[in-house]
Scaffold this active site. Structure first.
Site, PDB file in Angstrom:
ATOM      1  N   ARG A 152       0.859  -1.174   0.000  1.00  0.00           N
ATOM      2  CA  ARG A 152       0.000   0.000   0.000  1.00  0.00           C
ATOM      3  C   ARG A 152       0.903   1.234   0.000  1.00  0.00           C
ATOM      4  NH1 ARG A 152      -1.875  -3.653   3.858  1.00  0.00           N
ATOM      5  NH2 ARG A 152      -3.957  -4.512   3.428  1.00  0.00           N
ATOM      6  N   LYS A 176      -1.706  -3.124   8.028  1.00  0.00           N
ATOM      7  CA  LYS A 176      -2.877  -2.821   8.854  1.00  0.00           C
ATOM      8  C   LYS A 176      -2.859  -3.662  10.125  1.00  0.00           C
ATOM      9  CE  LYS A 176      -6.022  -1.256   5.217  1.00  0.00           C
ATOM     10  NZ  LYS A 176      -7.326  -1.453   4.560  1.00  0.00           N
ATOM     11  N   HIS A 254      -2.197   2.742  -6.025  1.00  0.00           N
ATOM     12  CA  HIS A 254      -3.078   1.586  -5.839  1.00  0.00           C
ATOM     13  C   HIS A 254      -3.209   0.773  -7.127  1.00  0.00           C
ATOM     14  CE1 HIS A 254      -5.299  -0.159  -2.593  1.00  0.00           C
ATOM     15  NE2 HIS A 254      -6.320  -0.419  -3.369  1.00  0.00           N
ATOM     16  N   ARG A 257      -0.367  -1.506  -7.203  1.00  0.00           N
ATOM     17  CA  ARG A 257      -0.623  -2.638  -6.288  1.00  0.00           C
ATOM     18  C   ARG A 257      -1.521  -3.671  -6.977  1.00  0.00           C
ATOM     19  NH1 ARG A 257      -1.217  -4.251  -0.759  1.00  0.00           N
ATOM     20  NH2 ARG A 257      -3.348  -4.780  -0.128  1.00  0.00           N
ATOM     21  N   HIS A 280      -3.608  -9.123   3.158  1.00  0.00           N
ATOM     22  CA  HIS A 280      -5.055  -9.236   3.362  1.00  0.00           C
ATOM     23  C   HIS A 280      -5.344 -10.166   4.534  1.00  0.00           C
ATOM     24  CE1 HIS A 280      -5.963  -8.193  -1.132  1.00  0.00           C
ATOM     25  NE2 HIS A 280      -5.785  -7.121  -0.392  1.00  0.00           N
ATOM     26  N   TYR A 289      -9.111 -10.755  -7.492  1.00  0.00           N
ATOM     27  CA  TYR A 289      -8.124 -10.774  -8.563  1.00  0.00           C
ATOM     28  C   TYR A 289      -8.259 -12.000  -9.468  1.00  0.00           C
ATOM     29  CZ  TYR A 289      -5.867  -6.996  -6.031  1.00  0.00           C
ATOM     30  OH  TYR A 289      -5.609  -5.801  -5.410  1.00  0.00           O
TER      31      TYR A 289
END
Length: 313
Positions: A152, A176, A254, A257, A280, A289
């Site tokens: 990110r 995250k 993004h 990415r 994720h 994807y």
């Protein structure tokens, strides 16, 4: 009675909980704060506040978002913030009910990620490679790292120097929830990184003696954050796209990415490995994807299956 100061304290308490108990990043906390301030403003305009809002107030707020033309995904994100906030104050006994518990989310269509072709990525990197000076070296390194790892943009600009100081074979990324993950580097990314590290001190603010000071960031800057900002990098990427003959509207951190993920899957990577590299928490996020694989398989069938070329009888 509307109580703006009490609402502000409740939002502050909620954000402290998100940071302490869930490890929310500064960017996540800023997003929650903006969303809850918008909700608070809607309630105050209707002469109520967060302690007294009912389900109809939440629905009215959603209707205001829709009337303002906000995308369904943005509406859903803002509703998520409202839900988590009300769940928090209900759990803390500040309210004896949760007005957002049974509010339906806006219907979301499936939004497929946008990505560049491998040829376009090559043009972007080739163009970055031709940029002069230390800023060109930095730009090439950032583009190579982003495409090689799928980070990110916030993870990229906030990378600590310690993430690469020891072993440039792997990159330690803090994502995250403050979770760390290891991502392997491609050979071009490693070369660019080694070249950049040799000139990195030029971007570190000078100390009182006119010499480079110290910085814990891989991409330091003289700004107040101490590192290159997301907006600055976005501007750099847009300018690079223009020079590469690619519409700037199609290029962003993004999108790089997404390109990383789509190209890996198209070349045989498995979803679990991709999930780990992207950071994720849920594989269902990564599964979007798979459209790349489906498109590729359809193309193979159309090109090679004998029945695909039969003329209607």
């Amino acid at each position: 009675m509307v109580t703006p100061l009490r609402d502000a304290r409740l939002v502050s308490d909620f954000l402290e909980m998100m940071a302490a108990e869930r490890g929310a990043s500064r960017h996540t906390l800023d997003a929650y704060r903006r969303d809850l301030e918008a909700y608070q403003a809607s309630l105050h305009a209707a002469k109520t506040d967060m302690s007294h809002a009912g389900p109809d107030d939440v629905r009215r707020y959603l209707a205001e978002l829709a009337d303002a033309g906000l995308a369904a995904r943005t509406q859903a994100r803002r509703l998520s913030a409202v839900r988590q906030f009300h769940k928090f104050i209900y759990g803390d006994g500040i309210r004896n009910d949760d007005p957002a518990a049974h509010i339906d989310s806006p219907r979301l269509g499936v939004v497929l990620p946008k990505f560049l072709t491998t040829d376009e990525i090559d043009r972007l990197i080739d163009t970055a490679n031709r940029q002069d000076g230390i800023k060109g070296t930095r730009l090439l390194t950032m583009v190579e790292l982003l495409y090689a790892t799928g980070m990110r943009v916030s993870e990229l600009v906030e990378l600590p120097f310690s993430a690469v100081a020891r072993d440039p074979q792997m990159l330690v990324v803090r994502g995250k929830g403050n979770k760390e993950r290891l991502v392997p580097l491609s050979a071009p990314a490693k070369r660019a990184l080694v070249t950049y590290i040799a000139i990195r001190d030029a971007f570190i603010p000078l100390d009182g003696g006119g010499k480079p000071g110290k910085s814990g960031y891989l991409f330091p800057s003289r700004g107040k954050t101490g590192h290159l900002t997301r907006q600055m990098f976005l501007n750099m990427i847009k300018d690079l796209a223009l020079k590469a003959g690619i519409a700037p509207s199609r290029v962003s951190p993004h999108v790089l990415r997404h390109s990383f993920a789509s190209h890996l899957l198209a070349n045989g990577a498995d979803l679990r490995s991709l999930q780990q590299m992207l950071g994720h928490s849920d594989i269902s996020t990564t599964q979007i994807y798979t459209h790349v694989i489906e498109s590729r398989l359809r193309g193979l069938v159309q090109e090679h299956h004998p029945l695909a070329h039969r003329k209607p009888g």
